[in-house]
Design a protein around this motif. Structure first.
Motif, short mmCIF file in Angstrom:
data_model
loop_
_atom_site.label_atom_id
_atom_site.label_comp_id
_atom_site.label_asym_id
_atom_site.label_seq_id
_atom_site.Cartn_x
_atom_site.Cartn_y
_atom_site.Cartn_z
N GLU A 14 44.89 6.98 71.94
CA GLU A 14 45.94 6.92 72.95
C GLU A 14 47.03 5.93 72.53
N LYS B 194 37.45 4.78 70.12
CA LYS B 194 38.19 5.81 69.38
C LYS B 194 39.26 6.43 70.27
N ASP B 195 38.85 6.75 71.51
CA ASP B 195 39.80 7.36 72.44
C ASP B 195 40.97 6.43 72.72
N GLN B 196 40.62 5.16 72.92
CA GLN B 196 41.67 4.17 73.20
C GLN B 196 42.61 4.06 72.02
N LYS C 194 34.50 5.51 73.15
CA LYS C 194 35.52 4.88 74.00
C LYS C 194 36.65 4.26 73.17
#
Lengths: 369, 357, 289
Positions: B322, B317-319, B315
């Motif tokens: 982005e 990492k994704d944030q 999570k």
């Protein structure tokens, strides 16, 4: 002031209390009282503490409101008029001088409340202080005055407003005896000089007797009798008045038939006394003043007094002109009190000495008990 | 009133207390850190492994320095100030002791970050700090209510009047300096130039003040205000933004056009620390990849531990991906060490900002 | 002779805790602060004696303006607290009896069972844009949009008045209680209106209590930190914040110490001025408090 004369003339009384009742819950502190006070009169209400006299006075001043009845000052009803609009001023028991003000400010306070200018008020206050014998005291703190001086400030503070009526709530209570005696006379003189109507309440019968033109004796919310000091003293209307006003000897017994125009009262011991008055029922109370009791060492000198008894001195109460004896008398439950004239032959009498007492039937008041 | 007897008893009790207090202090690590940097399970595991108890005090940069200054470096065995706030206070107050790098397992650190931090925390040729957690300052934006916010200056946009916020602290000064085309880091060496630059930033912020609802103090205060909609855009830490993003995808952490500000929190040992061994043990323990990953997840930030990123949850990492496209990562402005005396200049600008209306 | 010495020793022993308390916790720190306030930073870890920290206060408008603002707001808060507390104290002292009186005093005391911070947070919950009052105003149709009542001087004053109320009511009620009812009645009896009696009798009598309450509330307000910070937000700068900022965020202890001394000095000067203007002495005032 000339304009006021008309209204003064219209009413011949300064104060009228009409059927005033004041209840606190179920208790009637003042129970259907009516009386009038004439202009310039020194009127006292005399009664034991708790008799309702303070409540009555507070109603006149406007701090309490009657449950029913009317209070009129110079014919005008005071019902609904707040204390600060009544032409009545009060001298409080504690005097209630304003400690945060000087003597002069205390006296000028009422005037400035009326809108009199500061300078004018001060001048009038100073003149008033002069009249009550406190010239030059204007700048002093009230806490720096003696008891008598404080008294005079309290009165000056009222008189300067030229009220119709001055109410005095036992103002002498806090003074020591000597000063109280002095202030009695001074108050009476002040009242005379200013010719202001005074209503005075007290539980001290001597204050009332000395100063008043008329006295109302109050007991349990009601007036027992209204009259001059002399009337109250000599012709008490009720047993309460007889015992409350002045010193007296109180005897209790059974009323017997009238003989020689006098009522006969038989005491429990069987002794019989004769007096004047009415005896409605069986039980009767009889009163005789100490000064009406004649003393003699020789029974013959009491002549044909209808009440004559023999006794023995049980105590000598020396008080100068007001000295008296307590005499254990045969047939009496209580010792009889008799004034001891310091100029008479008995002046040096000792405890234990035999003595004869006697009084006229007129001097003895008899009431139905 | 104390009678003689009770006061005697009291004195005895006090004396007893002191004896107990000192006897108990045998193996204890007193840690002065940020909230979230010492999760309970990590502390428990450390105590289990070493037998050393950890007493955690949470704080922030300024308070850490003040606390240590008040005691001249006593009261704590390990502190975690930001890397830029070590050299200056050390020169001024001498509140830290040099690190014995031989006691640290340096291969546990990301090498480039360790070197950069060592360089920044060097005073008189001695190293005072090693990196632990890093993150950025940027913009937390409610993209539904304030879609146009892309840089710090947008917080001053009249359309957002009364709905924005930033901290009245030095990061705001630095950020707005960059956003307005100035380079404060370049002026670090020249106090006069820096003062002039800060005056400009100060007047810029004074204009912006009417747009600001409040200057936030604690992150909970800010996050609550963003959640309730009272604030729609603010300058804040990335971790807060991602926390909100997890709750509501409309809330985003944005790396500003003029660059996010990169910070690194370190380990530094106070001058009068009593348990250096425990401190080194704690550092080595914390830099183990599996522990570092746990701490980073709890703090919501990134770690300087080598290899921990592989263990991180997806999570975050994704944030991060982005919020930080490649260009934005390159654009991160890393704080250089603050020379002594600059805080004085900044403080006055901030005082004026707060006093003005 | 020995007995006398023994009793003197006893007295000293009894006083020792108080003297230690005063000396260690009040006098000593202040002396240290005073000394600190006269040191100036020359270079890292080098300080010299100087009055620069005091000059800074007077030459930098920022600081003395913050102080003036704090002093002015504190006087305003004190005055508002007095106006609000007076009728309450009058009621407690002169109307309420027995249990009601105890209940009322307890009611005034109740907010002080929680810490100042919690009380202030309570106000924040009420006043914030998404708070209780804003919601209530909208639901009864008095406002069409959320209303922000927080973060302004009004909120700060509200919070400070709330915090000072008790410290005003108690000395006031004490002073008013000692006023003899007959004196008030005499005020009316001699023709005074309510206003006259209040102005010329009740207020002068209560003056020591008024002054005592005002001093306490003023000192508490001037020295407050949490309420202006939390309720005032960006606009509530209080002088104590300047002291905090100097000590904590600027690491400039000498400057903070100088501000602290100035706060002590200037607020004492205002209290002294207040005493002079009202013609009260500190002695009688302290007795009342």
């Amino acid at each position: 002031m000339t304009l006021c004369i008309g209204s003064v003339m219209a009413s011949s009384t300064d104060l009228d209390i009409v059927n005033v009742i004041k209840r606190f819950g179920a208790h009637a502190a003042v129970d259907d009282v009516s009386f009038s006070v004439a202009p310039g009169e020194f009127f006292s209400i005399l009664g034991p503490s708790g008799c309702g006299k303070t409540t009555l006075m507070r109603m006149i001043a406007g701090f309490e409101h009657p449950t029913s009845g009317d209070i009129r000052i110079r014919g005008k009803s005071m019902i609904g008029v707040p204390a600060n609009r009544r032409p009545v001023n009060m001298v409080f028991q504690s005097l209630a001088l304003f400690p945060m003000m000087s003597v002069g400010e205390n006296v000028a306070y009422g005037l400035t409340c009326r809108g009199v200018s500061r300078a004018d008020a001060e001048e009038r206050a100073n003149r008033m202080l002069e009249r009550v014998g406190l010239k030059g005291f204007g700048e002093r703190r009230v806490t720096a005055l003696s008891g008598g001086q404080r008294q005079r400030v309290a009165i000056a503070r009222c008189l300067v407003l030229e009220p119709t009526l001055v109410l005095l709530d036992e103002p002498l209570g806090a003074l020591d005896l000597k000063l109280r005696e002095h202030m009695k006379i001074e108050l009476k003189q002040l009242q005379g000089t200013f010719n202001t109507t005074f209503a005075y309440i007290t539980h001290d019968q001597s204050e009332a007797l000395v100063m008043s033109d008329r006295i109302a004796v109050m007991n349990q919310g009601r007036f027992e009798q209204v009259g001059s000091p002399r009337e109250l003293y000599h012709n008490p209307a009720t047993p309460f008045v007889a015992s409350f006003v002045g010193e007296t000897n109180r005897l209790q017994g059974e009323a017997a038939p009238v003989s020689n125009g006098a009522i006969t009262v038989r005491l429990p011991s069987g002794a019989v006394v004769q007096g004047q008055g009415e005896a409605g029922g069986k039980n009767a109370l009889a009163f005789v003043r100490p000064e009406a009791v004649a003393l003699a060492q020789d029974p013959a000198s009491l002549g044909n007094l209808p009440n004559r008894f023999e006794g023995r001195v049980s105590a000598v109460l020396f008080d100068g002109a007001a000295s008296s004896l307590l005499i254990d008398t045969t047939g009496f439950e209580q010792p009889v009190r008799a004034v001891l004239p310091q100029a008479g032959p008995l002046a040096g009498i000792q405890v234990g000495a035999p003595v004869h007492v006697g009084w006229t039937a007129d001097a003895m008041k008899v009431f139905a008990a | 009133m104390l009678t003689k007897r009770t006061s005697l008893k009291l004195a005895t009790a006090l004396a007893a207390l002191m004896v107990v207090g000192s006897a108990e202090a045998a193996e204890k690590l007193r840690l002065l850190t940020w909230s979230g940097y010492a999760p309970a399970d990590v502390v428990a595991q450390f105590t289990k492994e070493t037998g050393i108890e950890v007493e955690v005090t949470t704080s922030n940069n300024e308070e850490m320095i003040s606390k240590l200054r008040a005691t001249q470096g006593a009261g704590f065995d390990l502190a975690q100030p930001s890397q830029d706030r070590i050299a200056g206070p050390q020169a001024e107050f001498g509140i830290y002791k040099p690190l014995d790098l031989s006691k640290l397992k340096s291969d546990q650190f990301i090498a480039s970050m360790l070197e950069a931090t060592k360089k920044n925390t060097t005073a008189d040729g001695k190293v005072y700090g090693v990196p632990h957690i890093w993150g950025t300052d940027g913009l937390v934006v409610n993209t539904k209510a304030a879609s146009k916010v892309a840089d710090y200056n947008d917080l001053c946009d009249p359309s957002l009047a009364g709905k924005t916020s930033f901290r009245a602290k030095r990061p705001a000064l630095i950020a707005f300096a960059f956003a307005n085309g100035m380079d404060p880091f370049a002026a670090y060496g020249d106090a006069k130039a820096y003062a002039a630059l800060m005056d400009k930033v100060g007047s810029k912020l004074a204009e912006c003040k009417k747009n600001v609802k409040f200057f936030w103090e604690g992150s909970d205060q800010l996050l609550n205000a963003v959640r309730s909609g009272e604030i729609v855009a603010a300058m804040a830490w990335d971790t807060g933004g991602w926390k909100l993003n997890a709750e509501n995808p409309d809330m985003k952490f944005i790396a500003p056009k003029s660059g996010a500000l990169g910070w690194v929190d370190t380990f530094a040992i106070p001058a009068k620390g009593r348990n250096d061994d425990a401190a080194y043990k704690w550092i080595n323990f914390n830099m183990r990849p599996e522990i570092a990953a746990k701490v980073a997840a709890a703090a919501g930030n990134f770690t300087a531990s080598n290899g921990a990123d592989k263990l991180m949850e997806g999570k975050l990492k994704d944030q991060f991906a982005e919020s930080f496209p490649k260009a934005a990562i390159d654009n991160i402005r890393w704080y250089p060490a603050v020379p002594a005396g600059l805080e004085e200049i900044e403080g006055k600008v901030l005082d004026r900002l707060k006093a003005g209306s | 002779m020995i007995a006398k010495q023994a009793s003197r020793l006893m007295l000293f022993l009894l006083l020792a805790p108080a003297i230690l308390w005063l000396g260690l916790l009040i006098v000593l720190p202040h002396v240290e602060i005073l000394v600190l306030s006269f040191s100036e930073r020359v270079a890292p870890r080098v300080y010299a004696f100087g009055i620069g920290n005091y000059l800074e206060f007077f030459t930098e408008p920022l600081y003395w303006r913050t102080f003036a603002r704090t002093a002015f707001m504190s006087i305003l808060v004190t005055a508002l607290t007095l106006v609000l507390a007076f009728p309450i104290a009058l009621y407690i002292a002169r109307v309420a009896q027995g249990r009601v009186k105890a209940m009322l005093l307890l009611l005034c005391l109740l907010p002080f069972w929680v810490s100042e911070l919690v009380r202030t947070l309570g106000w924040m919950i009420l006043l914030r844009e998404t708070g209780v009052i804003s919601y209530a105003l909208r639901s009864i149709g008095l406002a069409s949009q959320p209303v922000e009542l927080l973060y302004n001087d009004g909120a700060v004053i509200l919070g400070l008045v709330y915090g000072g109320l008790l410290f005003m009511i108690v000395p006031l009620a004490n002073a008013l209680e000692s006023l003899e009812p007959a004196v008030v009645e005499a005020g009316y009896d001699l023709g005074g209106s309510r206003w006259t009696v209040l102005r010329r009798i009740v207020i002068p009598h209560a003056m020591p209590g008024i002054v005592a309450g005002c001093i306490i509330v003023f000192m508490l307000t001037v020295g407050n930190f949490a309420t202006p910070v939390l309720l005032g937000g960006k606009n509530g700068l209080w002088f104590t914040e300047q002291i905090y900022a100097q000590f904590i965020t600027r690491f400039n202890w000498p400057q903070g110490a100088a501000f602290g001394m100035l706060l002590l000095l200037l607020s004492s000067a205002i209290v002294w001025l207040g005493l002079r203007l009202t013609g009260q002495s500190l002695g009688t005032t302290l007795k009342q408090a």
